[in-house]
Design a protein around this motif. Structure first.
Motif, PDB file in Angstrom:
ATOM      1  N   PRO A  58       7.972  -5.730  -7.734  1.00  0.00           N
ATOM      2  CA  PRO A  58       7.371  -6.862  -7.027  1.00  0.00           C
ATOM      3  C   PRO A  58       6.737  -6.396  -5.725  1.00  0.00           C
ATOM      4  O   PRO A  58       7.203  -5.449  -5.081  1.00  0.00           O
ATOM      5  N   ALA A  59       5.641  -7.047  -5.337  1.00  0.00           N
ATOM      6  CA  ALA A  59       4.992  -6.711  -4.075  1.00  0.00           C
ATOM      7  C   ALA A  59       5.924  -7.032  -2.915  1.00  0.00           C
ATOM      8  O   ALA A  59       6.599  -8.060  -2.909  1.00  0.00           O
ATOM      9  N   ARG A  60       5.992  -6.137  -1.960  1.00  0.00           N
ATOM     10  CA  ARG A  60       6.834  -6.359  -0.791  1.00  0.00           C
ATOM     11  C   ARG A  60       6.162  -7.371   0.130  1.00  0.00           C
ATOM     12  O   ARG A  60       4.965  -7.252   0.413  1.00  0.00           O
ATOM     13  N   PRO A  61       6.875  -8.370   0.607  1.00  0.00           N
ATOM     14  CA  PRO A  61       6.278  -9.394   1.461  1.00  0.00           C
ATOM     15  C   PRO A  61       5.602  -8.784   2.686  1.00  0.00           C
ATOM     16  O   PRO A  61       6.191  -7.961   3.386  1.00  0.00           O
ATOM     17  N   GLU A  87       2.148  -4.622   7.274  1.00  0.00           N
ATOM     18  CA  GLU A  87       2.104  -3.188   6.997  1.00  0.00           C
ATOM     19  C   GLU A  87       1.014  -2.937   5.961  1.00  0.00           C
ATOM     20  O   GLU A  87       0.834  -3.716   5.021  1.00  0.00           O
ATOM     21  N   VAL A  88       0.279  -1.843   6.143  1.00  0.00           N
ATOM     22  CA  VAL A  88      -0.753  -1.456   5.194  1.00  0.00           C
ATOM     23  C   VAL A  88      -0.475  -0.026   4.748  1.00  0.00           C
ATOM     24  O   VAL A  88      -0.517   0.901   5.564  1.00  0.00           O
ATOM     25  N   ASP A  89      -0.152   0.144   3.468  1.00  0.00           N
ATOM     26  CA  ASP A  89       0.078   1.478   2.905  1.00  0.00           C
ATOM     27  C   ASP A  89      -1.247   2.009   2.371  1.00  0.00           C
ATOM     28  O   ASP A  89      -1.827   1.447   1.430  1.00  0.00           O
ATOM     29  N   LEU A  90      -1.717   3.082   2.975  1.00  0.00           N
ATOM     30  CA  LEU A  90      -3.003   3.677   2.611  1.00  0.00           C
ATOM     31  C   LEU A  90      -2.783   4.825   1.639  1.00  0.00           C
ATOM     32  O   LEU A  90      -2.001   5.744   1.923  1.00  0.00           O
ATOM     33  N   SER A 130      -1.526  -2.994  -9.773  1.00  0.00           N
ATOM     34  CA  SER A 130      -0.627  -2.051  -9.112  1.00  0.00           C
ATOM     35  C   SER A 130      -1.158  -1.563  -7.769  1.00  0.00           C
ATOM     36  O   SER A 130      -0.559  -0.703  -7.129  1.00  0.00           O
ATOM     37  N   LEU A 131      -2.282  -2.110  -7.330  1.00  0.00           N
ATOM     38  CA  LEU A 131      -2.857  -1.796  -6.020  1.00  0.00           C
ATOM     39  C   LEU A 131      -3.547  -3.071  -5.544  1.00  0.00           C
ATOM     40  O   LEU A 131      -4.121  -3.814  -6.346  1.00  0.00           O
ATOM     41  N   ARG A 150      -3.556 -11.684  -4.600  1.00  0.00           N
ATOM     42  CA  ARG A 150      -2.620 -12.005  -3.511  1.00  0.00           C
ATOM     43  C   ARG A 150      -3.248 -11.854  -2.129  1.00  0.00           C
ATOM     44  O   ARG A 150      -2.654 -12.277  -1.132  1.00  0.00           O
ATOM     45  N   LEU A 151      -4.451 -11.277  -2.043  1.00  0.00           N
ATOM     46  CA  LEU A 151      -5.104 -11.084  -0.751  1.00  0.00           C
ATOM     47  C   LEU A 151      -6.106 -12.201  -0.474  1.00  0.00           C
ATOM     48  O   LEU A 151      -6.767 -12.712  -1.382  1.00  0.00           O
ATOM     49  N   HIS A 152      -6.219 -12.530   0.813  1.00  0.00           N
ATOM     50  CA  HIS A 152      -7.188 -13.529   1.255  1.00  0.00           C
ATOM     51  C   HIS A 152      -7.822 -13.048   2.566  1.00  0.00           C
ATOM     52  O   HIS A 152      -7.343 -12.111   3.199  1.00  0.00           O
TER      53      HIS A 152
END
Length: 485
Positions: A25-28, A216-219, A235-236, A466-468
């Motif tokens: 699951p995506a981390r909040p 947080e942004v994981d690059l 998955s991304l 999930r992004l806006h």
């Protein structure tokens, strides 16, 4: 047990997306972003899209500047003003700090700019060739004062250059720029946790929480094709470049979850105006009309650019465009007829810099076919090239003055009327007046054509449901701080 090399490489590639598997699951509040390897994270030396993306999250520029409207939006600065366009005052917002806890002061900027001016970085010419301040001082901790050697309306555009952000006193003292690029310390909305891992990426952590925004942004550094597929498969969350073979699919795979924005990058064919063979503007116009820009865009440039429609790219173009760019039009019949009338017979060579051969060779082949004269391509020699050259220009600021001057200089174009047009535009009393005068200068270059516009760069991004609030701008790319989850 040691893994075979091929299997080990596969394991490493798969691990690049660790933490964002579709089975987890995506981390909040955590967003995963794919990008290519930045050239550097030293902000004054960045000229690539990936580097601008990361440094744009780590630093806050003095202001944002819109070249179309001339609107200045203060960011780290509270104001940038001048009573006479010679003496300029920058007032900083109070309470600014670096991620190491030290204060950001006017002296931070003055000392950083002094360091930049002494190096050969991508942003150095903004200070040494464009701004040309006689004096830059910090009369108090929140005030920067600049005194120019002439009146200029372009100071807000230059000071908004993303490379002119401050660096902390520690690196200014050590001058260990390479170490700093690996562990950059900025003053922006995110800090980089644990530094940058080349070939892998890094983690951005928001400094001040904002409701609904990514914390947080994981690059993840990786292949754009694989990352595109990872976003499509869930998955991304976001990929900031779209490979050519995914360009058409983007519109159906992500019909309402993709965006394109102009980049500060453009390609030109520069003519040696001092060469008698190219002294006649008719010859230069014939070559320009013989270039099939759409074929270059769809072929060797892999949909990463737009065919040029003007001399200035959108990222540096003041005001709204009017009229058409006749030299930007592909017209093989007119090109061949015009060249025949000029008496030009060839042969000639089109020169290119390392890395540009993949699209310059097809360009030369297309010129030969359209014009009916021998045209070949070769890498530019160390000495002066004896023919036209392709150049890939990446402006460091949104001021059209920089690009127009650089293009004229590259072609050896010294027309006095053009020089006066640039001087009048720079001394203009308003952004609107300056924009009109820069258009006059641009149109003169299009008439005399010492350089022919070829293409302008653009960026792509696609993202998960999930992004806006995904937005992008020319110099910083995707606004990571504005992402909502």
């Amino acid at each position: 047990m040691r893994l075979p090399a091929a299997l080990l490489a596969a394991v490493v590639a798969l691990s690049a997306l660790a933490g964002c598997s579709s089975d987890e699951p995506a981390r909040p509040g955590v967003v995963t972003v794919g990008l290519q390897e930045p050239g550097t994270l030293l902000p004054a030396d960045v000229d690539d899209q990936a580097g601008r993306l990361v440094t744009g999250a780590l630093w806050t520029p003095l202001a944002d500047y819109d070249p179309v409207t001339g609107k200045l939006t203060p960011r780290a600065a509270a104001s940038i003003t001048s009573p006479d366009r010679v003496t300029w005052t920058v007032k900083l917002r109070p309470g600014l700090t670096f991620h190491d806890g030290t204060p950001v002061t006017a002296k931070s900027y003055v000392d950083t700019w002094r360091a930049i001016a002494g190096e050969n970085w991508k942003t150095t010419p903004v200070l040494t060739k464009s701004l040309r301040a006689k004096q830059i001082t910090a009369p108090d901790p929140t005030t920067i004062r600049l005194v120019l050697d002439r009146p200029s309306s372009q100071v807000p555009a230059w000071l908004s250059a993303p490379g002119l952000v401050p660096m902390p006193a520690s690196v200014l003292a050590s001058r260990d720029w390479n170490a700093f690029a690996g562990h950059p310390v900025g003053d922006g909305p995110f800090r980089l946790a644990d530094g940058w891992a080349p070939g892998t990426g890094g983690t951005l952590v928001r400094v001040t929480p904002a409701e609904g925004k990514a914390t947080e942004v994981d690059l993840h550094v990786g292949d754009p094709v694989e990352q595109y597929d990872a976003v499509r498969d869930g998955s991304l969350d976001l990929v900031t470049s779209v490979a050519g073979d995914r360009h058409e699919a983007m519109h159906t795979d992500f019909p309402d979850r993709h965006t394109t924005w102009p980049l500060p990058e453009a390609g030109y064919l520069v003519f040696p105006t001092g060469d008698p063979r190219f002294a006649d503007a008719a010859v230069r116009h014939a070559f320009a009309l013989a270039i099939d820009r759409a074929a270059l865009e769809a072929g060797p440039l892999a949909h990463q650019v737009d065919p040029a429609r003007a001399l200035l790219p959108p990222a540096d173009a003041p005001g709204e465009r009017t009229g058409t760019c006749r030299p930007c039009t592909f017209d093989a019949a007119a090109a061949k007829s015009l060249l025949a009338q000029s008496g030009f017979t060839g042969p000639t060579t089109v020169y290119f810099d390392p890395g540009s051969g993949t699209w310059t060779r097809p360009l030369a082949s297309g010129l030969a076919s359209a014009l009916g004269v021998p045209v070949t391509a070769a890498q530019r020699p160390n000495g002066q090239a004896s023919g036209p050259s392709t150049v890939d220009v990446k402006p460091a600021s949104a001021s059209p003055a920089d690009l127009l001057s650089a293009l004229a200089s590259a072609a050896g174009y010294t027309d006095e009327g053009f020089r006066q047009d640039l001087a009048a535009a720079e001394a203009a009393g308003s952004a609107a007046e300056a924009g009109q005068l820069y258009r006059v200068a641009e149109n003169q270059l299009l008439r005399d054509l010492p350089v022919a516009p070829l293409w302008t760069g653009h960026g792509h991004a696609v993202w998960s449901p999930r992004l806006h609030d995904v937005r992008a701008s020319a110099f910083s790319g995707i606004d990571l701080a504005g992402l909502s989850v």
